[in-house]
Design a protein around this motif. Sequence first.
Motif, PDB file in Angstrom:
ATOM      1  N   ARG A 134      55.476  62.131  70.427  1.00  0.00           N
ATOM      2  CA  ARG A 134      55.220  61.457  69.136  1.00  0.00           C
ATOM      3  C   ARG A 134      55.765  60.030  69.182  1.00  0.00           C
ATOM      4  NH1 ARG A 134      55.331  62.619  63.574  1.00  0.00           N
ATOM      5  NH2 ARG A 134      55.006  60.658  62.475  1.00  0.00           N
ATOM      6  N   PHE A 135      57.012  59.861  69.540  1.00  0.00           N
ATOM      7  CA  PHE A 135      57.619  58.537  69.602  1.00  0.00           C
ATOM      8  C   PHE A 135      57.641  58.067  71.052  1.00  0.00           C
ATOM      9  CE2 PHE A 135      59.965  60.071  65.680  1.00  0.00           C
ATOM     10  CZ  PHE A 135      59.084  59.457  64.823  1.00  0.00           C
ATOM     11  N   HIS A 136      56.460  57.726  71.561  1.00  0.00           N
ATOM     12  CA  HIS A 136      56.355  57.349  72.967  1.00  0.00           C
ATOM     13  C   HIS A 136      56.341  55.833  73.120  1.00  0.00           C
ATOM     14  CE1 HIS A 136      52.089  57.275  71.597  1.00  0.00           C
ATOM     15  NE2 HIS A 136      52.051  56.205  72.368  1.00  0.00           N
ATOM     16  N   LEU A 137      56.565  55.388  74.339  1.00  0.00           N
ATOM     17  CA  LEU A 137      56.469  53.970  74.670  1.00  0.00           C
ATOM     18  C   LEU A 137      55.012  53.613  74.901  1.00  0.00           C
ATOM     19  CD1 LEU A 137      58.063  51.308  75.560  1.00  0.00           C
ATOM     20  CD2 LEU A 137      57.594  52.092  77.888  1.00  0.00           C
ATOM     21  N   ASN A 138      54.494  52.692  74.099  1.00  0.00           N
ATOM     22  CA  ASN A 138      53.167  52.156  74.337  1.00  0.00           C
ATOM     23  C   ASN A 138      53.260  51.163  75.502  1.00  0.00           C
ATOM     24  OD1 ASN A 138      50.754  50.271  73.906  1.00  0.00           O
ATOM     25  ND2 ASN A 138      50.390  51.819  72.327  1.00  0.00           N
ATOM     26  N   LEU A 139      52.310  51.186  76.406  1.00  0.00           N
ATOM     27  CA  LEU A 139      52.385  50.350  77.601  1.00  0.00           C
ATOM     28  C   LEU A 139      52.350  48.856  77.276  1.00  0.00           C
ATOM     29  CD1 LEU A 139      50.142  52.419  80.053  1.00  0.00           C
ATOM     30  CD2 LEU A 139      52.636  52.207  80.041  1.00  0.00           C
ATOM     31  N   LEU A 140      51.917  48.503  76.081  1.00  0.00           N
ATOM     32  CA  LEU A 140      51.916  47.096  75.677  1.00  0.00           C
ATOM     33  C   LEU A 140      53.163  46.712  74.893  1.00  0.00           C
ATOM     34  CD1 LEU A 140      48.185  46.529  74.603  1.00  0.00           C
ATOM     35  CD2 LEU A 140      49.232  46.231  76.849  1.00  0.00           C
ATOM     36  N   ASP A 141      54.048  47.661  74.633  1.00  0.00           N
ATOM     37  CA  ASP A 141      55.218  47.388  73.790  1.00  0.00           C
ATOM     38  C   ASP A 141      56.087  46.226  74.278  1.00  0.00           C
ATOM     39  OD1 ASP A 141      54.592  49.188  71.864  1.00  0.00           O
ATOM     40  OD2 ASP A 141      56.058  50.707  72.433  1.00  0.00           O
ATOM     41  N   PRO A 142      56.334  46.070  75.581  1.00  0.00           N
ATOM     42  CA  PRO A 142      57.191  44.941  75.998  1.00  0.00           C
ATOM     43  C   PRO A 142      56.641  43.580  75.587  1.00  0.00           C
ATOM     44  CG  PRO A 142      56.992  46.542  77.767  1.00  0.00           C
ATOM     45  CD  PRO A 142      56.004  46.948  76.714  1.00  0.00           C
ATOM     46  N   PHE A 143      55.325  43.509  75.317  1.00  0.00           N
ATOM     47  CA  PHE A 143      54.717  42.231  74.941  1.00  0.00           C
ATOM     48  C   PHE A 143      54.167  42.267  73.512  1.00  0.00           C
ATOM     49  CE2 PHE A 143      54.385  42.848  79.512  1.00  0.00           C
ATOM     50  CZ  PHE A 143      55.036  41.709  79.974  1.00  0.00           C
TER      51      PHE A 143
END
Length: 531
Positions: A255-264
């Motif tokens: 549910r609370f996962h890291l989106n691959l675009l999150d760092p940007f």
Amino acid sequence: MTRRLVRGFDWLAPIALGAGSFLLVAGHRILDPGNIAWLQGQDPKTHYLGWAFFRDGPWTMPLGANPRYGLDLGSSILLSDSHPLLAFIFKPFSPYLPEVFQYFGPWILLCFLLQSWFAWKLAGLFSEDRLQRLLAAGFFVFAPPLLWRLYGHLALFGHFLILAALYIRFNPRPRRRWPEWAVLLTIAALVNPYFLAMVLALWLSDLIGRVRDRRAAFTIVAAEALATMLWIALVAWQAGYFTTTPGVGGVAYGRFHLNLLDPFNAEEWSYVLAALPRVADHYAGSNFLGLGVVLLLIWAVPVAWPTGAFRKFVSFTDLKVVGPILLCLLAFAVTNTIGVGAQVFHLPLPEAVLNLAAIFRASERMFWPVFYCIVLLAIFLVVTGYSRRTARVLLAIALVVQVVDTSAAWRGLRSRLMVTPSSTWDSTLVDPFWDTAAGRYRKLRIIPPHPHSSNWATLAYYAATHGLATNAVYLARVDGEALARSLTAADRTLNTGRYNRNTLYVIDERTLPTALAGIDPSRDLLARIDG
């Protein structure tokens, strides 16, 4: 004399950076131990209330058990995220402390200081230039994943534990590391389980590296590992890790996962960069690098390979060993619910694996060690690939951009923390009945019991200020079997009308017909008071 000044600067510079950043971002009011006005968000409320009940309760075994806050639910100081380390330190002095006392504000200041200190130490492993080191430390202090925790996850503000683990891991000086790792793991275990997991991962990479490089015999490393794990298990037990079994958590892994675009993905953390599309209900906190770090990465590209700077970074970080560990943390953070912007792809996993992984349901946090290694990479390449003067200029420009641009979010944080100080919270329970009842009862129970009931904060605060134990709580986890037993007992109480004389009951609207059928008007009062 000159040497003394240099040593003084080495101590003063990072401390001054940390203290100045604290005053800029958080302000001074939260340092007042009697000020709880700023702790009125949902998570800070349970952090403070968990401590308020724990400080007045007797010592138990395990030490971290907190039965007065969460009757029958297997509660502990850890499950209210009330910072077991500080709770253990201050509880013996509770009779001498003010009636209202919070340690979360001083903890935040300490975290700013130590975040700056360990970032300074990390940069010192590859740069002798003190100005470069100080500028480098600024990027770690003004990291959005760190500052975002000020919205309410106060124990999780201790990111310095990750930097300390990276410093121990990357420090090439030969020395006995076992005591350092043991101390760091102990502190991490007494702060938050997520930090314990991250530090354990970096410690594991150190053990592998020592065996691979033949710096220690396998038998010695194995003995150290076993002794350390046994010790950490003991610490975890005493902190209250095992007062509950995996049960009612409310959120599944993924549910609370890291989106691959999150760092940007700047979200609200930039004036310049727009927020990228993403699945809204999967957001658990910013993992944005910051515009300043993005600039450093761009400037690092032309010098990374021609100057051999990247090859030096691989050697400096022992990336052949550390890299796979970081990839494992990254994979766990991404989860089997792979998000790329607004697109989500699901990979099936066995139910047993999902249940085990759900222990760390806010999986995106496992990205933090990777995040700080990316920041470290950007700084390392600029410092190593450019001349000293050019690196100073680039670091200074990028840091100014990082601080100013992220103020789009942390300025709002400051306004939340700098509210007018108060030693009380507003309450809707104003009828004289409540004060009278507090003198007659020892416990307050809600029926049916629930770890996240709608009025938990109002009732828990009332119970805390009047010395009543309660099951009106907000806990990170609740033992499913304990909750089931509590529900059964509550149903039995309603159906039989046999209420405990020492307990004040607050009945849910849905159970009102059952309660009405079971009361004895000559003995019981059933009333609606203050709603």
